[in-house]
Every structure is written in structure tokens, then in C-alpha cells.
Write a protein that holds these residues in place. Sequence first.
Motif, mmCIF file in Angstrom:
data_model
loop_
_atom_site.group_PDB
_atom_site.id
_atom_site.type_symbol
_atom_site.label_atom_id
_atom_site.label_comp_id
_atom_site.label_asym_id
_atom_site.label_seq_id
_atom_site.Cartn_x
_atom_site.Cartn_y
_atom_site.Cartn_z
ATOM 1 N N VAL A 148 8.784 1.913 -12.104
ATOM 2 C CA VAL A 148 7.919 1.849 -10.929
ATOM 3 C C VAL A 148 8.773 2.259 -9.733
ATOM 4 O O VAL A 148 9.757 1.596 -9.408
ATOM 5 C CB VAL A 148 7.347 0.434 -10.702
ATOM 6 C CG1 VAL A 148 6.518 0.381 -9.426
ATOM 7 C CG2 VAL A 148 6.539 -0.015 -11.906
ATOM 8 N N GLY A 194 6.006 1.885 -5.607
ATOM 9 C CA GLY A 194 4.671 1.347 -5.841
ATOM 10 C C GLY A 194 3.842 2.002 -6.929
ATOM 11 O O GLY A 194 2.693 1.630 -7.127
ATOM 12 N N SER A 195 4.420 2.985 -7.647
ATOM 13 C CA SER A 195 3.687 3.640 -8.740
ATOM 14 C C SER A 195 4.613 3.892 -9.919
ATOM 15 O O SER A 195 5.774 4.255 -9.733
ATOM 16 C CB SER A 195 3.127 4.996 -8.289
ATOM 17 O OG SER A 195 2.118 4.830 -7.336
ATOM 18 N N GLN A 205 6.065 6.277 -12.302
ATOM 19 C CA GLN A 205 6.203 7.719 -12.137
ATOM 20 C C GLN A 205 6.899 8.395 -13.303
ATOM 21 O O GLN A 205 6.800 9.609 -13.469
ATOM 22 C CB GLN A 205 6.973 8.044 -10.852
ATOM 23 C CG GLN A 205 6.271 7.586 -9.603
ATOM 24 C CD GLN A 205 7.006 8.030 -8.351
ATOM 25 O OE1 GLN A 205 7.688 9.045 -8.325
ATOM 26 N NE2 GLN A 205 6.852 7.254 -7.288
ATOM 27 N N GLU A 224 1.964 10.406 -15.473
ATOM 28 C CA GLU A 224 0.953 10.342 -14.430
ATOM 29 C C GLU A 224 1.266 9.120 -13.577
ATOM 30 O O GLU A 224 1.777 8.125 -14.079
ATOM 31 C CB GLU A 224 -0.435 10.215 -15.060
ATOM 32 C CG GLU A 224 -0.846 11.448 -15.817
ATOM 33 C CD GLU A 224 -2.235 11.340 -16.418
ATOM 34 O OE1 GLU A 224 -2.859 10.255 -16.331
ATOM 35 O OE2 GLU A 224 -2.700 12.340 -16.983
ATOM 36 N N TRP A 225 0.975 9.211 -12.312
ATOM 37 C CA TRP A 225 1.245 8.085 -11.427
ATOM 38 C C TRP A 225 0.224 6.993 -11.669
ATOM 39 O O TRP A 225 -0.972 7.253 -11.793
ATOM 40 C CB TRP A 225 1.210 8.535 -9.977
ATOM 41 C CG TRP A 225 2.453 9.255 -9.547
ATOM 42 C CD1 TRP A 225 3.261 10.017 -10.334
ATOM 43 C CD2 TRP A 225 3.010 9.290 -8.256
ATOM 44 N NE1 TRP A 225 4.286 10.539 -9.602
ATOM 45 C CE2 TRP A 225 4.154 10.106 -8.306
ATOM 46 C CE3 TRP A 225 2.653 8.745 -7.045
ATOM 47 C CZ2 TRP A 225 4.946 10.360 -7.204
ATOM 48 C CZ3 TRP A 225 3.438 9.000 -5.943
ATOM 49 C CH2 TRP A 225 4.579 9.789 -6.018
ATOM 50 N N GLN A 226 0.729 5.756 -11.739
ATOM 51 C CA GLN A 226 -0.136 4.601 -11.944
ATOM 52 C C GLN A 226 0.297 3.523 -10.956
ATOM 53 O O GLN A 226 1.419 3.031 -11.046
ATOM 54 C CB GLN A 226 0.001 4.102 -13.386
ATOM 55 C CG GLN A 226 -0.921 2.985 -13.753
ATOM 56 C CD GLN A 226 -0.673 2.520 -15.174
ATOM 57 O OE1 GLN A 226 0.304 1.827 -15.427
ATOM 58 N NE2 GLN A 226 -1.548 2.909 -16.085
ATOM 59 N N PRO A 227 -0.538 3.163 -9.979
ATOM 60 C CA PRO A 227 -0.149 2.164 -8.970
ATOM 61 C C PRO A 227 0.200 0.822 -9.619
ATOM 62 O O PRO A 227 -0.451 0.393 -10.573
ATOM 63 C CB PRO A 227 -1.395 2.023 -8.094
ATOM 64 C CG PRO A 227 -2.226 3.216 -8.385
ATOM 65 C CD PRO A 227 -1.908 3.643 -9.777
ATOM 66 N N ARG A 228 1.239 0.168 -9.078
ATOM 67 C CA ARG A 228 1.660 -1.160 -9.551
ATOM 68 C C ARG A 228 2.143 -1.986 -8.385
ATOM 69 O O ARG A 228 2.874 -1.503 -7.533
ATOM 70 C CB ARG A 228 2.824 -1.050 -10.561
ATOM 71 C CG ARG A 228 2.447 -0.510 -11.904
ATOM 72 C CD ARG A 228 1.607 -1.538 -12.639
ATOM 73 N NE ARG A 228 1.107 -0.958 -13.869
ATOM 74 C CZ ARG A 228 0.970 -1.611 -14.984
ATOM 75 N NH1 ARG A 228 1.276 -2.888 -15.041
ATOM 76 N NH2 ARG A 228 0.495 -1.021 -16.045
ATOM 77 N N GLN A 260 4.301 11.333 -2.610
ATOM 78 C CA GLN A 260 4.176 9.946 -2.163
ATOM 79 C C GLN A 260 3.015 9.800 -1.181
ATOM 80 O O GLN A 260 2.218 8.863 -1.280
ATOM 81 C CB GLN A 260 5.480 9.459 -1.525
ATOM 82 C CG GLN A 260 5.464 7.998 -1.123
ATOM 83 C CD GLN A 260 5.333 7.068 -2.302
ATOM 84 O OE1 GLN A 260 5.895 7.298 -3.359
ATOM 85 N NE2 GLN A 260 4.572 5.999 -2.132
ATOM 86 N N ALA A 305 -0.237 10.000 -3.013
ATOM 87 C CA ALA A 305 -0.461 8.773 -3.779
ATOM 88 C C ALA A 305 -0.937 7.644 -2.868
ATOM 89 O O ALA A 305 -1.833 6.881 -3.219
ATOM 90 C CB ALA A 305 0.816 8.368 -4.515
ATOM 91 N N GLU A 306 -0.324 7.540 -1.673
ATOM 92 C CA GLU A 306 -0.732 6.499 -0.739
ATOM 93 C C GLU A 306 -2.175 6.681 -0.265
ATOM 94 O O GLU A 306 -2.863 5.719 0.064
ATOM 95 C CB GLU A 306 0.229 6.468 0.458
ATOM 96 C CG GLU A 306 1.591 5.915 0.088
ATOM 97 C CD GLU A 306 2.625 6.090 1.184
ATOM 98 O OE1 GLU A 306 2.304 6.620 2.272
ATOM 99 O OE2 GLU A 306 3.783 5.696 0.953
#
Length: 145
Positions: free
Chosen positions: A61, A64-65, A67, A99-103, A137, A140-141
Motif C-alpha cells: 500500500v 493510500g492505494s 499499487q 491495479e490501484w485499490q484504495p486502502r 496519485q 487516484a485521489e
Amino acid sequence: MSLNLIKLCVGCDSVEDLEEWIVFRLDERRRAGEPVEQYHTTRMVPTRAAEIVDGGSLYWVIKGSVQCRQLITEIRPFTDAEGIGRCHLVLDPIVTRTEWQPRRAFQGWRYLKPADAPADLGKGRVGWAEMPPKLRQELAELGLL
């Protein structure tokens, strides 16, 4: 079926930072005459280690994602100089972008089932991975990645 771990990549602002850090640490170990391998030290030893080393990865992570990920090749418990039990998660130094996954932030590591893990970036998304980290980034935000 393999099991994965997920952990915050503290101190890295991008996957590129992580890759540079890995190269730096491997070069340090090579110059010191130590075995040239990458590992991450953690205090808790996974109780499901056999499932993890059977093809599991450490998902990072970053900002926040999730990656990227690295294959976990071995888990080595040990006791440090202060008598505290720890373990080395021995990692394949190749970083695979996902793939980006928010965490949300969390402490330590967590188990991550394969069904919950983000997919590796396919060939159709290579251009996305080559996008400047700051732009990725910001997108993503905004919830666009």
C-alpha cells in the motif's frame, strides 16, 4: 490455494521509490559480501506461512492505494539482539504493478485472500503504469483510477 499479505510501504511515495530502494539495498548487500536477497523484517510471524510461500505475494500500500506486489519466497522466523521474536519475509526483488485499490491505513500486515487482491496490470494498461507518479496519485485521489 496461496494466501497473500498486505502491508503499508512506509517511506515510499511511488512504486519507483520502492524499486530504487530495492536496487540500493541489494547493491549494499552485494558490496558487504552478504547474500544478495531482499527481505522485509516484521515482528509478527504469520501462522499461515505454508499457505503464503505457496505462491503468495506481499501487496504494498503506497500513498493510500495498493499499487504493486512482490512474490514471497520464504518466511524465516528469528530472534533479534534484544531477544524479540521477528521474521524475515524473503521477497522476489521483481515488483509487479497492480491495479490501484484504495486502502485505509493500518498497523503491521494483514492476510489478503486471492479473491480480494487487485489484479496485475495487463498489457492493455502499460501506458497507465508509465504515467508520472504524481499524475497517477492525483487521478487516484479524484477517484479516476
